[in-house]
Design an enzyme around this catalytic site. Structure first.
Site, short mmCIF file in Angstrom:
data_model
loop_
_atom_site.label_atom_id
_atom_site.label_comp_id
_atom_site.label_asym_id
_atom_site.label_seq_id
_atom_site.Cartn_x
_atom_site.Cartn_y
_atom_site.Cartn_z
N ASP A 81 -2.10 1.52 -7.04
CA ASP A 81 -0.70 1.36 -6.61
C ASP A 81 0.18 0.78 -7.71
O ASP A 81 1.23 1.35 -8.04
CB ASP A 81 -0.64 0.45 -5.38
CG ASP A 81 -1.43 0.99 -4.21
OD1 ASP A 81 -0.82 1.56 -3.29
OD2 ASP A 81 -2.67 0.85 -4.22
N ASP A 83 -1.44 1.12 7.15
CA ASP A 83 -2.48 0.71 6.21
C ASP A 83 -2.18 -0.69 5.66
O ASP A 83 -3.09 -1.51 5.48
CB ASP A 83 -2.58 1.71 5.05
CG ASP A 83 -3.34 2.97 5.44
OD1 ASP A 83 -3.89 3.01 6.56
OD2 ASP A 83 -3.37 3.90 4.62
N ASP A 132 0.86 -1.19 0.00
CA ASP A 132 0.00 0.00 0.00
C ASP A 132 0.89 1.23 0.00
O ASP A 132 1.44 1.62 1.04
CB ASP A 132 -0.93 0.01 1.21
CG ASP A 132 -2.00 1.08 1.09
OD1 ASP A 132 -2.92 0.91 0.28
OD2 ASP A 132 -1.91 2.10 1.81
N HIS A 165 -3.48 6.25 6.44
CA HIS A 165 -2.64 6.94 5.47
C HIS A 165 -1.18 7.03 5.89
O HIS A 165 -0.40 7.77 5.27
CB HIS A 165 -3.19 8.33 5.12
CG HIS A 165 -4.51 8.26 4.40
ND1 HIS A 165 -4.72 7.45 3.30
CD2 HIS A 165 -5.71 8.87 4.65
CE1 HIS A 165 -5.96 7.57 2.89
NE2 HIS A 165 -6.59 8.41 3.70
N GLU A 197 2.17 5.22 -0.46
CA GLU A 197 1.72 6.56 -0.08
C GLU A 197 2.44 7.58 -0.94
O GLU A 197 3.62 7.42 -1.27
CB GLU A 197 2.00 6.83 1.40
CG GLU A 197 1.13 6.04 2.37
CD GLU A 197 -0.34 6.43 2.28
OE1 GLU A 197 -0.64 7.61 1.99
OE2 GLU A 197 -1.20 5.56 2.54
#
Length: 334
Positions: free
Chosen positions: A231, A293, A130, A288, A132
Site C-alpha cells: 500500500d 478490510d 488498506d 476486498h 483498493e
C-alpha cells in the site's frame, strides 16, 4: 414488480453469499437493491425501501433470512458509503437507518478486560489503511485507533477516480471490482481524483492534530498500519506519479502488521484472512471492499494490542532516495 423481483434474484445470485457467509452482509436485501437504497445522493432521485418491502423480500429469500437471523451478525450493519463521503441525505429516514450503520466505532467495541494485558506503545494513534485498486487506486480508507484505549476515533473514506483511464475503461473496471458487492453506484456518485483525496485527507489529519504543513511533514505521534508493504511502499508512490503530485512526506514510514504478527505470535500469516482465521476472529463485511478490510484489519490490531503486542515501525524510506526502503525487522514476511 416482476422486474424488481428479477433484479433482486440477479443481485442475489451475483452476491452468492460471497461463497462464504463470513463475507456476506447480513442486510443482504440492502445489497440486492444496490442501485436504489444506499441513500439518495445529489445524483440520485431514488429512495430507500419501506420496512414492509424489507419484510416481504426477506421472506422470499431463505438465504437472506438465514443471514439476518445469525445471532453473531444480528447487530452488524454495512456502513452507508454516502455517509462516509459526507453525502448521505437519509439521516432522518428510519428505514435507511435500520439497514445502514453511520458510526464505525460501534462495530469495533473495546471492553475493559481488553486493556488488562495491553502494553505502552511508541505512538498515541495508529492509522490503519488498506487501499483498493491494482491499475490505479480506487478506494482510500483510513481508521484512527487510539493506542491507549484501542478505540476507533474516526474514519476517513474516499472512492478515487482514476486519472489516466478512459471513461469506458473506468466503467468496466468498476463494474468488475465493485458491481459484485453492490457499491458501483455509490462509487460513481462519490469518486474524486487522487489529488483531491490527498487534500481532503490532509485536512482530516489536521483536524485531529495528527499532521500540519508547518512541520517537516511527518505525522504527529501517529503511525500508519498496513497489512503488507504494498500500500505505502509501492502503490501510493505509483499513484502520485500518475496523478502528477509529490509523494506526501508522511508516507515515509509504516508498520507492516504481517511482520509484527510474525514476531509476536511466532507464526506466519500471509494476509488479513489468515490472520483472522488463526486468531479465531470472524470476517465481517465484504473482502476486498477497502472500508471493510480496513475495519477487519483494525480488529486484528485490537486483538494484538489486547494480548500485549507492541507495534513498532517496520519499514522506512530513504530521504535521499524515496525508492529505497529499509526493512527494520530481521524476521519478516518477504
Amino acid at each position: 414488480m416482476a422486474s424488481a423481483f428479477s433484479a433482486f434474484r440477479v443481485s442475489m445470485s451475483r452476491i452468492s453469499l460471497f461463497r462464504d457467509t463470513r463475507f456476506s452482509y447480513p442486510a443482504t436485501f440492502a445489497l440486492a437493491h444496490t442501485k436504489r437504497i444506499m441513500c439518495s445522493s445529489p445524483h440520485s432521485v431514488s429512495s430507500s425501501p419501506s420496512p414492509s418491502d424489507i419484510s416481504s423480500s426477506s421472506s422470499s429469500s431463505p438465504s437472506t433470512l438465514s443471514l439476518m437471523e445469525t445471532s453473531e451478525n444480528a447487530r452488524w450493519r454495512p456502513m452507508c458509503l454516502y455517509y462516509t463521503h459526507g453525502k448521505c441525505t437519509k439521516m432522518d429516514d428510519p428505514a435507511h437507518l435500520e439497514i445502514f450503520n453511520h458510526d464505525c466505532s460501534k462495530e469495533l467495541p473495546v471492553a475493559a478486560t481488553d486493556l488488562e494485558r495491553k502494553k505502552s506503545q511508541e505512538f498515541n494513534f495508529f492509522l490503519v489503511i488498506d487501499l483498493e485498486g491494482k491499475v490505479e487506486i480506487l478506494e482510500f480508507p483510513v481508521l484512527i485507533v487510539d493506542a491507549k484505549t484501542m478505540e476507533v476515533v474516526d474514519l476517513f473514506h474516499r472512492f478515487v477516480r482514476p486519472t489516466k483511464m478512459s471513461e469506458q475503461a473506468i466503467n468496466k473496471y468498476i463494474e468488475g471490482k465493485y458491481g459484485e458487492v453492490g457499491v458501483d453506484r455509490v462509487w460513481h456518485d462519490t469518486a474524486i481524483p487522487f489529488k483531491q483525496v490527498v487534500e481532503e485527507f490532509e485536512a482530516w489529519l489536521a483536524e485531529h492534530d495528527l499532521w500540519t504543513k508547518d512541520t517537516d511533514g511527518a505525522l504527529n505521534d501517529a503511525a500508519f498500519i498496513t497489512c503488507g508493504n504494498w500500500d505505502i511502499k509501492t502503490k501510493i508512490p505509483e499513484q502520485c506519479i500518475v496523478s502528477n503530485i509529490n509523494l506526501p512526506p508522511y508516507f515515509m514510514e509504516w508498520i507492516n502488521l504481517k511482520d509484527i504478527y510474525l514476531n509476536f505470535y511466532g507464526r506466519e500469516a500471509r494476509g488479513m484472512v489468515s490472520m483472522m482465521r488463526q486468531c479465531g476472529i470472524k470476517l465481517m463485511g465484504s473482502h476486498h471492499l477497502g472500508i471493510d478490510d480496513t475495519k477487519n484489519i483494525t480488529r486484528v490490531v485490537q486483538r494484538m494490542l489486547s494480548e500485549g503486542a507492541v507495534l513498532k515501525i517496520t519499514a522506512r524510506r530513504s530521504k535521499s532516495n524515496m525508492r529505497n526502503v529499509e526493512f527494520l525487522f530481521k524476521n519478516r514476511i518477504k
